[in-house]
Scaffold this motif. Structure first.
Motif, PDB file in Angstrom:
ATOM      1  N   HIS A   2       0.833  -1.207   0.000  1.00 21.65           N
ATOM      2  CA  HIS A   2       0.000   0.000   0.000  1.00 21.65           C
ATOM      3  C   HIS A   2       0.866   1.254   0.000  1.00 21.65           C
ATOM      4  O   HIS A   2       2.015   1.241   0.439  1.00 21.65           O
ATOM      5  CB  HIS A   2      -0.959   0.009   1.194  1.00 21.65           C
ATOM      6  CG  HIS A   2      -0.253   0.190   2.517  1.00 21.65           C
ATOM      7  ND1 HIS A   2       0.210   1.410   2.953  1.00 21.65           N
ATOM      8  CD2 HIS A   2       0.072  -0.705   3.475  1.00 21.65           C
ATOM      9  CE1 HIS A   2       0.782   1.269   4.138  1.00 21.65           C
ATOM     10  NE2 HIS A   2       0.717  -0.019   4.476  1.00 21.65           N
ATOM     11  N   ALA A   3       0.295   2.339  -0.481  1.00 18.76           N
ATOM     12  CA  ALA A   3       0.999   3.625  -0.554  1.00 18.76           C
ATOM     13  C   ALA A   3       1.015   4.299   0.820  1.00 18.76           C
ATOM     14  O   ALA A   3       0.446   3.794   1.795  1.00 18.76           O
ATOM     15  CB  ALA A   3       0.320   4.507  -1.589  1.00 18.76           C
ATOM     16  N   THR A   4       1.645   5.468   0.886  1.00 17.82           N
ATOM     17  CA  THR A   4       1.792   6.211   2.132  1.00 17.82           C
ATOM     18  C   THR A   4       0.431   6.558   2.732  1.00 17.82           C
ATOM     19  O   THR A   4      -0.436   7.112   2.056  1.00 17.82           O
ATOM     20  CB  THR A   4       2.603   7.500   1.901  1.00 17.82           C
ATOM     21  OG1 THR A   4       3.881   7.156   1.359  1.00 17.82           O
ATOM     22  CG2 THR A   4       2.788   8.291   3.194  1.00 17.82           C
ATOM     23  N   ALA A   5       0.286   6.213   4.004  1.00 15.28           N
ATOM     24  CA  ALA A   5      -0.978   6.446   4.722  1.00 15.28           C
ATOM     25  C   ALA A   5      -0.729   7.383   5.897  1.00 15.28           C
ATOM     26  O   ALA A   5       0.409   7.582   6.334  1.00 15.28           O
ATOM     27  CB  ALA A   5      -1.553   5.122   5.214  1.00 15.28           C
ATOM     28  N   GLU A   6      -1.833   7.916   6.413  1.00 13.01           N
ATOM     29  CA  GLU A   6      -1.723   8.813   7.558  1.00 13.01           C
ATOM     30  C   GLU A   6      -1.153   8.060   8.756  1.00 13.01           C
ATOM     31  O   GLU A   6      -1.305   6.851   8.875  1.00 13.01           O
ATOM     32  CB  GLU A   6      -3.088   9.422   7.885  1.00 13.01           C
ATOM     33  CG  GLU A   6      -4.166   8.406   8.207  1.00 13.01           C
ATOM     34  CD  GLU A   6      -5.562   9.000   8.225  1.00 13.01           C
ATOM     35  OE1 GLU A   6      -5.715  10.218   8.065  1.00 13.01           O
ATOM     36  OE2 GLU A   6      -6.499   8.225   8.414  1.00 13.01           O
ATOM     37  N   ASP A   7      -0.476   8.815   9.611  1.00  9.86           N
ATOM     38  CA  ASP A   7       0.127   8.247  10.811  1.00  9.86           C
ATOM     39  C   ASP A   7      -0.974   8.015  11.841  1.00  9.86           C
ATOM     40  O   ASP A   7      -1.792   8.892  12.085  1.00  9.86           O
ATOM     41  CB  ASP A   7       1.179   9.217  11.347  1.00  9.86           C
ATOM     42  CG  ASP A   7       1.943   8.661  12.531  1.00  9.86           C
ATOM     43  OD1 ASP A   7       1.727   7.487  12.897  1.00  9.86           O
ATOM     44  OD2 ASP A   7       2.766   9.410  13.086  1.00  9.86           O
ATOM     45  N   GLY A   8      -0.964   6.847  12.446  1.00  3.77           N
ATOM     46  CA  GLY A   8      -1.995   6.514  13.427  1.00  3.77           C
ATOM     47  C   GLY A   8      -1.832   7.229  14.744  1.00  3.77           C
ATOM     48  O   GLY A   8      -2.771   7.312  15.525  1.00  3.77           O
ATOM     49  N   GLY A   9      -0.638   7.734  15.003  1.00  2.59           N
ATOM     50  CA  GLY A   9      -0.414   8.410  16.273  1.00  2.59           C
ATOM     51  C   GLY A   9      -0.564   7.448  17.441  1.00  2.59           C
ATOM     52  O   GLY A   9      -0.555   6.234  17.291  1.00  2.59           O
ATOM     53  N   ASN A  10      -0.747   7.981  18.599  1.00  2.00           N
ATOM     54  CA  ASN A  10      -0.871   7.153  19.800  1.00  2.00           C
ATOM     55  C   ASN A  10      -2.260   7.214  20.403  1.00  2.00           C
ATOM     56  O   ASN A  10      -2.442   6.884  21.564  1.00  2.00           O
ATOM     57  CB  ASN A  10       0.168   7.595  20.846  1.00  2.00           C
ATOM     58  CG  ASN A  10       1.573   7.266  20.408  1.00  2.00           C
ATOM     59  OD1 ASN A  10       1.777   6.287  19.714  1.00  2.00           O
ATOM     60  ND2 ASN A  10       2.533   8.082  20.811  1.00  2.00           N
ATOM     61  N   THR A  11      -3.230   7.637  19.639  1.00  2.00           N
ATOM     62  CA  THR A  11      -4.582   7.744  20.178  1.00  2.00           C
ATOM     63  C   THR A  11      -5.298   6.392  20.118  1.00  2.00           C
ATOM     64  O   THR A  11      -5.279   5.729  19.081  1.00  2.00           O
ATOM     65  CB  THR A  11      -5.398   8.828  19.444  1.00  2.00           C
ATOM     66  OG1 THR A  11      -6.746   8.755  19.873  1.00  2.00           O
ATOM     67  CG2 THR A  11      -5.349   8.656  17.941  1.00  2.00           C
ATOM     68  N   PRO A  12      -5.924   5.981  21.206  1.00  2.00           N
ATOM     69  CA  PRO A  12      -6.632   4.693  21.203  1.00  2.00           C
ATOM     70  C   PRO A  12      -7.889   4.711  20.329  1.00  2.00           C
ATOM     71  O   PRO A  12      -8.421   3.664  19.996  1.00  2.00           O
ATOM     72  CB  PRO A  12      -6.992   4.476  22.674  1.00  2.00           C
ATOM     73  CG  PRO A  12      -6.914   5.818  23.309  1.00  2.00           C
ATOM     74  CD  PRO A  12      -5.945   6.629  22.509  1.00  2.00           C
ATOM     75  N   MET A  13      -8.332   5.886  19.941  1.00  2.00           N
ATOM     76  CA  MET A  13      -9.538   5.995  19.111  1.00  2.00           C
ATOM     77  C   MET A  13      -9.236   5.748  17.634  1.00  2.00           C
ATOM     78  O   MET A  13     -10.130   5.614  16.828  1.00  2.00           O
ATOM     79  CB  MET A  13     -10.178   7.384  19.275  1.00  2.00           C
ATOM     80  CG  MET A  13     -10.640   7.693  20.677  1.00  2.00           C
ATOM     81  SD  MET A  13     -11.888   6.539  21.253  1.00  2.00           S
ATOM     82  CE  MET A  13     -13.253   6.997  20.223  1.00  2.00           C
ATOM     83  N   PHE A  14      -7.964   5.692  17.289  1.00  2.00           N
ATOM     84  CA  PHE A  14      -7.557   5.561  15.900  1.00  2.00           C
ATOM     85  C   PHE A  14      -7.110   4.134  15.638  1.00  2.00           C
ATOM     86  O   PHE A  14      -6.145   3.664  16.214  1.00  2.00           O
ATOM     87  CB  PHE A  14      -6.412   6.542  15.607  1.00  2.00           C
ATOM     88  CG  PHE A  14      -6.148   6.731  14.154  1.00  2.00           C
ATOM     89  CD1 PHE A  14      -6.855   7.680  13.440  1.00  2.00           C
ATOM     90  CD2 PHE A  14      -5.212   5.978  13.491  1.00  2.00           C
ATOM     91  CE1 PHE A  14      -6.617   7.879  12.090  1.00  2.00           C
ATOM     92  CE2 PHE A  14      -4.975   6.151  12.141  1.00  2.00           C
ATOM     93  CZ  PHE A  14      -5.678   7.115  11.443  1.00  2.00           C
TER      94      PHE A  14
END
Length: 180
Positions: free
Chosen positions: A20-32
């Motif tokens: 897959h291509a470049t995707a958004e960073d998930g960060g450290n949020t549990p909601m993501f």
């Protein structure tokens, strides 16, 4: 079985493994959720560029199979658009996301013999491990985002595909292609 009959049964098979291509960073949020990450604008451009590159080489897929994760599906749809492939015909395989290299092998082994040119869209590290499992090639540890590994199998059925059976035809990434 995945079926999209367009070619006559052919014992030579070509498999395109596409990260897959470049995707958004998930960060450290549990909601993501990692599963829901979408392509960034860079990822969209990478996908379109690589799809256009394959189209310019005359590539036509008989079948596209994708992980169910959002970023893989979006990458597959953009490639499909560039290659004049019906995006609604993309087969979604839920097992590919997080299923390990064995899930890729299972997806390939159940392909119908009526298809000869197949693209599978997935994720690292599994897709790189799978490419190396099928060949004697060293992909270099990690496929780049939106990159394509091209493999060929001579005179075997999809159900027979296993370790070290593929001929490595090439590796292309957005960083190493040129358009004329």
């Amino acid at each position: 079985m995945y079926i999209r009959a367009k070619t006559i049964e052919n014992m030579n098979k070509t498999l395109y493994l596409i990260r897959h291509a470049t995707a958004e960073d998930g960060g450290n949020t549990p909601m993501f959720r990692d599963f829901d990450r979408e392509l960034t604008s860079t990822g969209i451009i990478e996908s379109a560029r690589m799809g256009k590159f394959l189209e310019a080489k005359g590539i036509k897929f008989d079948l596209i199979v994708s992980s169910a994760a959002e970023r893989a599906k979006a990458t597959a749809k953009i490639f499909a658009e560039q290659l004049h492939y019906d995006a609604d015909a993309i087969v979604i395989d839920d097992a590919i996301y997080g299923g390990g290299p064995r899930s890729y092998l299972a997806a390939v082994n159940q392909l119908d013999e009526s298809v000869s040119f197949v693209a599978v869209f997935g994720h690292n590290p599994d897709i790189t491990f799978f490419a190396e499992y099928l060949t004697r090639a060293d992909i270099g540890g990690s496929m780049d985002k939106a990159s394509v590994v091209i493999l060929e199998f001579d005179d075997i059925k999809w159900a027979e595909v296993s370790s070290k059976m593929a001929k490595f035809l090439g590796y292309h990434s957005p960083q190493n292609i040129t358009h004329s």
